[in-house]
Design a protein around this motif. Structure first.
Motif, PDB file in Angstrom:
ATOM      1  N   ALA A  78       0.846  -1.204   0.000  1.00 25.83           N
ATOM      2  CA  ALA A  78       0.000   0.000   0.000  1.00 25.83           C
ATOM      3  C   ALA A  78       0.877   1.247   0.000  1.00 25.83           C
ATOM      4  CB  ALA A  78      -0.920   0.003   1.216  1.00 25.83           C
ATOM      5  N   HIS A  81       1.940   1.771  -3.654  1.00 26.01           N
ATOM      6  CA  HIS A  81       0.772   2.453  -4.203  1.00 26.01           C
ATOM      7  C   HIS A  81      -0.477   1.821  -3.632  1.00 26.01           C
ATOM      8  CE1 HIS A  81      -2.252   4.130  -6.802  1.00 26.01           C
ATOM      9  NE2 HIS A  81      -1.362   4.966  -7.288  1.00 26.01           N
ATOM     10  N   ARG A  82      -1.420   2.656  -3.271  1.00 24.89           N
ATOM     11  CA  ARG A  82      -2.618   2.172  -2.609  1.00 24.89           C
ATOM     12  C   ARG A  82      -3.284   1.034  -3.387  1.00 24.89           C
ATOM     13  NH1 ARG A  82      -6.162   0.542  -0.242  1.00 24.89           N
ATOM     14  NH2 ARG A  82      -7.779   1.533   0.994  1.00 24.89           N
ATOM     15  N   GLU A  85      -2.436  -2.780  -2.662  1.00 22.28           N
ATOM     16  CA  GLU A  85      -2.634  -3.386  -1.352  1.00 22.28           C
ATOM     17  C   GLU A  85      -3.295  -4.766  -1.449  1.00 22.28           C
ATOM     18  OE1 GLU A  85      -4.931  -1.129   1.444  1.00 22.28           O
ATOM     19  OE2 GLU A  85      -5.058  -2.883   2.759  1.00 22.28           O
ATOM     20  N   PRO A 499     -10.178   1.852   4.430  1.00 26.61           N
ATOM     21  CA  PRO A 499      -9.102   2.831   4.208  1.00 26.61           C
ATOM     22  C   PRO A 499      -8.098   2.850   5.366  1.00 26.61           C
ATOM     23  CG  PRO A 499     -11.192   3.937   4.664  1.00 26.61           C
ATOM     24  CD  PRO A 499     -11.489   2.487   4.616  1.00 26.61           C
ATOM     25  N   TRP A 500      -6.904   3.306   5.068  1.00 24.54           N
ATOM     26  CA  TRP A 500      -5.850   3.421   6.079  1.00 24.54           C
ATOM     27  C   TRP A 500      -5.910   4.789   6.734  1.00 24.54           C
ATOM     28  CZ3 TRP A 500      -2.191  -0.389   7.103  1.00 24.54           C
ATOM     29  CH2 TRP A 500      -2.132  -1.440   6.183  1.00 24.54           C
ATOM     30  N   LEU A 505       0.531   5.328   6.001  1.00 20.62           N
ATOM     31  CA  LEU A 505       1.071   5.057   4.677  1.00 20.62           C
ATOM     32  C   LEU A 505       2.402   5.747   4.458  1.00 20.62           C
ATOM     33  CD1 LEU A 505      -2.144   5.078   2.524  1.00 20.62           C
ATOM     34  CD2 LEU A 505      -0.814   3.138   3.276  1.00 20.62           C
TER      35      LEU A 505
END
Ligand code: TRP
Length: 518
Positions: A78, A81-82, A85, A499-500, A505
């Protein structure tokens, strides 16, 4: 490079943990039946090719990602890049719910055999004993036929052991155990190998069937379409075995490398882990082929007819070998299976560790609770493999999860590093920490490895579409193979949805090493 003692110590700890994760039942149990099924010598060539083309390059890649991002696989990906994940979840989910569930049952088999060793209970027909007495195998994958109590008991103990180790965080203990037991495993195997050489027919098995590649079996460009498909299967199995045995595509090596200190010789560690592991498998294979050669000789049949191939092979061949030893058979058997149980546990624990680290990284759940829930779910999931159809079910699940699940994970990681981050960045990061990684690695990660893995996936798929794997019914293959993969995919997607918190991140730089991070 001047290494302080402290760094060196933690490096050894890391190396032991990584080797402990890599060396497991895969080296004895899985390697032996893969090699036997795919013609021994014919298997070694693709196996070693897979080690060079995929094993070592991807191990470096996983160490590099883990060390650079300092996070478990979902968080590490993640951070890159998101949108990657999902892959970060796919790997540990596949390993946990696709592999660990049956792997724990096989550790349970070893525990049962540990007890049988005291009296050499398998008698003089270990094959009959295994199928009819121990497993009481049903007729097909459809007939579950109830749970085998002794296997259930052993499997529950395995999960209990995993829980105790992870819950109380006595990984140091495991490291120490690994330091003691890995050499012991090697010594016990060596005794068996040397001993098998003295048996009649053993040399025939070893030199004609194991160390003698049959090129026609691995020629996937053959003019004969049937031979082509068969060869494709051998290659796919060899690559799958490399992923399994090196714990690649599990997310484990990423997590383990993330615990390393800022300066650690990743390249050297990767080469040591991979070589030690594969050399051990090939060495242990000598005993397997020696014993099968002996069995063929004493039954007066050809090598191929001496024993029924499949996931039970190690549980027939090694007991046979133990019975044949001139002295101390029971002691030897107990030690051998004890060490196997421990080798299996160090691998299993590495996964629970990686998976709970992934969950706590993301959800901030308390670690202890995560470990407890995971082990409980694990035990429940294992139940299906403790039934009388367990052998069939685990054979199918293992085939699909390994040849597609793990290999796909490796392929996607190569594409991400090769085409998104750029391999040069990671290569420089690794090289600056210790031994230099040759620039050719970039070419591997960008072109050669993903190309090879892509072709292999296609060959495996082609093989599976042409003929049912091991002759199982199509609906069982769909249910326990494809269905299992799809369930893992669903779990991975669900886990990656939430979501984080943005702060997570961000990569945490360690003081004084910023210049190392690109
Ligand atoms: N590499 C291990 C072996 O060869 C397999 C393995 C590693 C494993 N980690 C695992 C299996 C976790 C199940 C769960 O045996």
């Amino acid at each position: 490079m001047q290494e302080t003692r402290e760094t060196w110590q933690s490096n050894i700890g890391f190396l032991m943990a990584a080797i402990g994760s890599a060396i497991g039942l895969g080296n004895i149990w899985r390697f032996s039946y893969m090699a036997h099924e795919h013609g021994g010598g014919a298997f070694l060539v693709p196996y070693l090719t897979a080690l060079l083309v995929a094993g070592i390059p991807i191990m470096l890649l996983e160490y590099g990602i883990g060390h650079r991002e300092k996070a478990s696989s979902p968080l590490a990906l993640a951070r890159i890049h998101r949108r990657f994940e999902g892959l970060g979840w796919w790997m540990p989910v596949v390993a946990m719910f696709g592999i660990m569930l049956y792997y724990s049952v096989i550790i349970g088999w070893c525990a049962n055999y540990l007890v049988y060793s005291f009296t050499l209970a398998w008698g003089d027909n270990p094959q009959d004993f295994f199928f009819n007495h121990f497993l009481q195998l049903s007729e097909s994958a459809a007939a579950w036929g109830g749970i085998r109590p002794s296997i259930l008991l052993a499997t529950a103990l395995v999960w209990l052991a995993c829980w105790l180790i992870c819950f109380r965080d006595i990984r140091h203990g495991i490291e120490k155990a690994a330091k003691l037991f890995m050499p012991l495993l090697l010594i016990l195997t060596a005794i068996m190998v040397v001993w098998t050489f003295t048996l009649e027919g053993a040399r025939e098995g070893i030199f004609n069937h194991y160390l003698n590649p049959d090129w026609s079996k691995i020629n996937f460009l053959s003019a004969d379409p049937e031979a082509r498909v068969a060869a494709g299967r051998v290659w796919a199995a060899a690559f799958g075995q490399i992923f399994f045995t090196l714990s690649l595509g599990f997310g484990i090596m990423i997590t383990y490398a993330s615990y390393l200190p800022a300066k650690a010789n990743l390249a050297r560690n990767a080469v040591i882990t991979a070589t030690a592991n594969c050399a051990y498998s090939i060495f242990a294979g000598l005993a397997v082929f020696g014993i099968v050669g002996f069995m063929a000789h004493s039954q007066g049949v050809g090598f191929a007819e001496a024993i029924k191939g499949g996931p039970q092979l190690a549980f027939v061949v090694y007991p046979q070998a133990i019975s044949l030893l001139p002295d101390f058979n029971a002691l030897f058997g107990v030690l051998f299976f004890l060490v196997l149980v421990i080798a299996g546990l160090t691998s299993g624990v590495s996964l629970i560790e990686a998976f709970s680290c992934a969950l706590t990284d993301k959800f901030d759940w308390p670690r202890k609770r995560v470990v407890s829930v995971l082990c409980l779910l694990g035990l429940l999931g294992s139940l299906i493999f403790t039934t009388r159809a367990g052998l069939y079910l685990l054979d199918i699940t293992d085939h699909f999860i390994t040849s597609y699940g793990l290999v796909l994970g490796g392929l996607l990681q190569c594409l991400i590093v090769g085409w998104f981050i750029g391999p040069e960045k990671l290569r420089r990061h690794i090289s600056r920490l210790g031994s230099r990684v040759p620039t050719a690695w970039n070419l591997f990660i960008r072109y050669l490895t993903p190309l090879a893995l892509g072709i292999l996936l296609l060959m495996a798929l082609y093989g599976d579409l042409t003929a049912n794997y091991s002759g199982y019914a199509t609906r069982h293959l769909l249910l326990y193979g494809l269905g299992w993969l799809l369930c893992c995919l669903a779990v991975a997607i669900v886990l990656s949805r939430k979501p984080w918190r943005a702060a997570k991140l961000k990569r945490r730089h360690r003081p004084g090493e910023d210049e190392l991070l690109v």
